[in-house]
Design a protein around this motif. Structure first.
Motif, short mmCIF file in Angstrom:
data_model
loop_
_atom_site.label_atom_id
_atom_site.label_comp_id
_atom_site.label_asym_id
_atom_site.label_seq_id
_atom_site.Cartn_x
_atom_site.Cartn_y
_atom_site.Cartn_z
N SER A 1 38.56 10.84 11.86
CA SER A 1 39.06 12.18 12.09
C SER A 1 39.55 12.86 10.84
N GLU A 2 39.43 12.19 9.70
CA GLU A 2 39.87 12.81 8.45
C GLU A 2 38.99 13.99 8.11
N GLY B 1 45.47 12.43 18.11
CA GLY B 1 45.00 12.08 16.77
C GLY B 1 44.68 10.63 16.63
N ASP C 1 44.40 11.38 9.43
CA ASP C 1 44.73 11.44 10.85
C ASP C 1 46.13 10.89 11.09
#
Length: 590
Positions: A588-589, A582, A505
């Motif tokens: 969020s990876e 982000g 992210d």
């Protein structure tokens, strides 16, 4: 003989061991002719009534002693001979791996992984068998046959010997014919085995994709087709092999028939004694193994020759990039210049890079951006010396790169590619790949720079967690950060990041970039990416389009230029705002 010529280097190194083994085998063959002669003498003594208890006891004790001596000598030559065979197998595998580490990507495009695995397993094994079992069968054939024939002539009857050997020329014809078919079919079987290896590797490595598209049955059917082809080709090899022993047994059986028939006639006419006939038939029986051994030798030799030729074909392929005849020693990389660099992949019809020129001082960062397929990775690979380049199209410290030793250039570089290769070992071992003796403090420092500390602490065994085949236990972002930590551990003079932050992210990316800027002062960095914010801090940025530099400058200059870079940067900034910038942290990876 092709096999001996190609392996002459090994036979020259180990000739003493082979000489000892052959001498011991000759001694065993010579001693083996004594028991049949003793049996014949005992039979004649029984027939004439001259055998007494003392003579029988002496004969039995002598036979027992001979058996013990032959056993000891056989153990010695087997150890010496097959020790050479095992050593050759080890040396060839080591040489093959060493050779593969020197090859450029074009070599692996010409040779599939399955084919190379077949070379390292089946072919090397076939060669070692020829150098061990093949030598044994050859010596047994030559020495054993010669000793027995000489004994037959000198102690029995040359006429009986010649009569019994009349069918033997047929053996040469049969073995020569079958040997040719064996070699041809064995080569085809090895090629099929290589294809099966490829299919298995693709199925295992792509299992997630296969399952996601519900193609399990199709993949099983494809693998079944490949394995069936391997089975059919090996059956064809086995069918030819199966003809060796029956053909030899038939010819030897004819010799037995002639020996017994003509021998009985000679006994009836008092040309030889009954004991001599019995001894002769035992000697004739002793010829069976040398004849079978000769067939086995031809069979093994054909396989070994086919395999050594396949292996030699791989060895003769030289690396595409080699050191110049006269190299220039450069202590450390300073200024890096590309001067109208052009590059075309082997076999391609168009250039992948055209007129690439830039100058980068030591300690600066170069950002490389552009659309997918614009040539970013290709440009970075020129620094790795994976492919030949035109003379004087790239300079390091004012020296043409082609004049600097390849090992020296690669020793300067820490490379993190788009495809993250992780070994099926622990995280510690994966990170310490380039520096096996690294301390835990050094490893943790590299992990911290790669912003991977929290992830390691949450893993069940920390640094000792086994990541599985190609890092299957890790997410995409975790794989990237393990690869980055691996490169940072060696503290390279030149760090190349080829789109190595795509799976993390924005917040994690910013932390890693800040760490790099702080820790790599005075050292050069190349950064290729699709996320333009990652190169905004770079000292110089080049925008590639179809292998050419479409725009270049600093971030501020490119924004003022108003071209593709400005348009793409503003679009990405807008998208970041729309999706929350982000800022969702590690979760969020991808």
């Amino acid at each position: 003989m092709s096999f001996i010529r190609r392996l002459s280097w090994f036979f020259q190194q180990r000739w003493k061991n082979y000489a000892v083994a052959i001498a011991l085998m000759t001694a065993v063959s010579s001693l083996s002719i004594i028991p049949p002669r003793m049996v014949g003498n005992v039979i004649d003594q029984i027939r004439t009534g001259t055998l007494d208890a003392q003579g029988l006891t002496q004969s039995v004790l002598l036979l027992v002693c001979l058996g013990v001596v032959i056993y000891g000598l056989s153990f010695a030559w087997v150890t010496a001979l097959f020790g050479n065979s095992i050593l050759l197998e080890r040396v060839l595998r080591g040489r093959l791996l060493e050779h593969l580490t020197k090859m450029a990507p074009s070599f692996f495009q010409r040779n599939s992984t399955g084919e190379l695995m077949a070379l390292a397993t089946n072919d090397v094994l076939a060669i070692s068998q020829t150098a061990g079992y093949g030598v044994m069968t050859l010596v047994n054939t030559l020495v054993g046959t010669a000793v027995v024939l000489i004994t037959m002539i000198s102690l029995i009857s040359y006429k009986l010997m010649l009569a019994a050997l009349i069918p033997m020329p047929l053996l040469v014809v049969v073995i020569n014919l079958l040997g040719k078919h064996t070699r041809k079919r064995f080569v085809a079987a090895q090629a099929a085995f290589g294809k099966m290896n490829d299919q298995a590797l693709e199925s295992i490595s792509g299992m997630r994709v296969i399952r996601s598209y519900v193609q399990e049955e199709h993949d099983i059917a494809a693998f079944d087709k490949v394995t069936r082809d391997v089975m059919d080709k090996n059956r064809r090899v086995a069918a030819v092999n199966a003809l060796f022993h029956p053909a030899i047994a038939l010819i030897v059986g004819l010799s037995y028939a002639i020996g017994i028939g003509y021998g009985a006639y000679m006994v009836f006419h008092n040309e030889i004694s009954l004991g001599q006939l019995v001894s002769f038939n035992i000697y004739l029986g002793m010829l069976i193994w040398p004849m079978i051994a000769f067939g086995e030798f031809i069979n093994v030799l054909q396989r070994g020759t086919a395999s050594v030729e396949r292996l030699s074909t791989a060895f003769v392929q030289a690396p595409d990039v080699q050191d110049a005849p006269h190299t220039v020693d450069v202590e450390a990389p300073g200024q890096i210049i590309m001067n109208r660099l052009k590059f075309r992949y082997p076999g391609a019809t168009t250039d992948s890079l055209t007129d690439i020129s830039f100058q980068l001082e030591r300690g600066q960062t170069l950002g490389i951006v552009g659309r997918t397929g614009s040539g970013k990775s290709t440009l970075l690979k020129q620094l790795l010396r994976q492919y030949p380049i035109a003379p004087e199209s790239m300079f390091i410290s004012q020296v043409p790169m082609e004049q600097i030793p390849v090992s020296r250039v690669r020793g300067w570089i820490g490379y993190v590619s788009q495809e993250h290769l992780l070994l099926s070992k622990t995280i510690r071992e994966n990170i310490a790949l380039g520096k096996p003796d690294a301390s835990d403090d050094e490893i943790w420092r590299a992990i911290e720079l790669a912003s991977f500390t929290k992830d390691v602490e949450q893993l069940p065994d920390g640094l000792d967690t086994v990541v599985g085949e190609n890092g299957v236990m890790l997410s995409g972002g975790q794989k990237q950060r393990v690869s980055i930590a691996r490169a940072l551990l060696i503290d390279p003079e030149i760090l190349i990041l080829d789109d190595s932050l795509s799976a993390v992210d924005a917040r994690t990316e910013n932390r890693i970039l800040m760490n790099l800027r702080r820790e790599r002062v005075g050292k050069t960095t190349f950064l290729a990416t699709h996320r333009l914010s990652a190169v905004a801090h770079a000292d110089w940025i080049v925008v590639l389009s179809d292998g050419r530099i479409a725009e270049e400058g600093t971030h501020e200059q490119l924004m003022l230029l108003g071209g593709w870079y400005k348009e793409q940067f503003e679009r990405q900034q807008t998208e970041a705002v729309l999706i929350g910038g982000g800022e969702n942290g590690e979760g969020s990876e991808s």
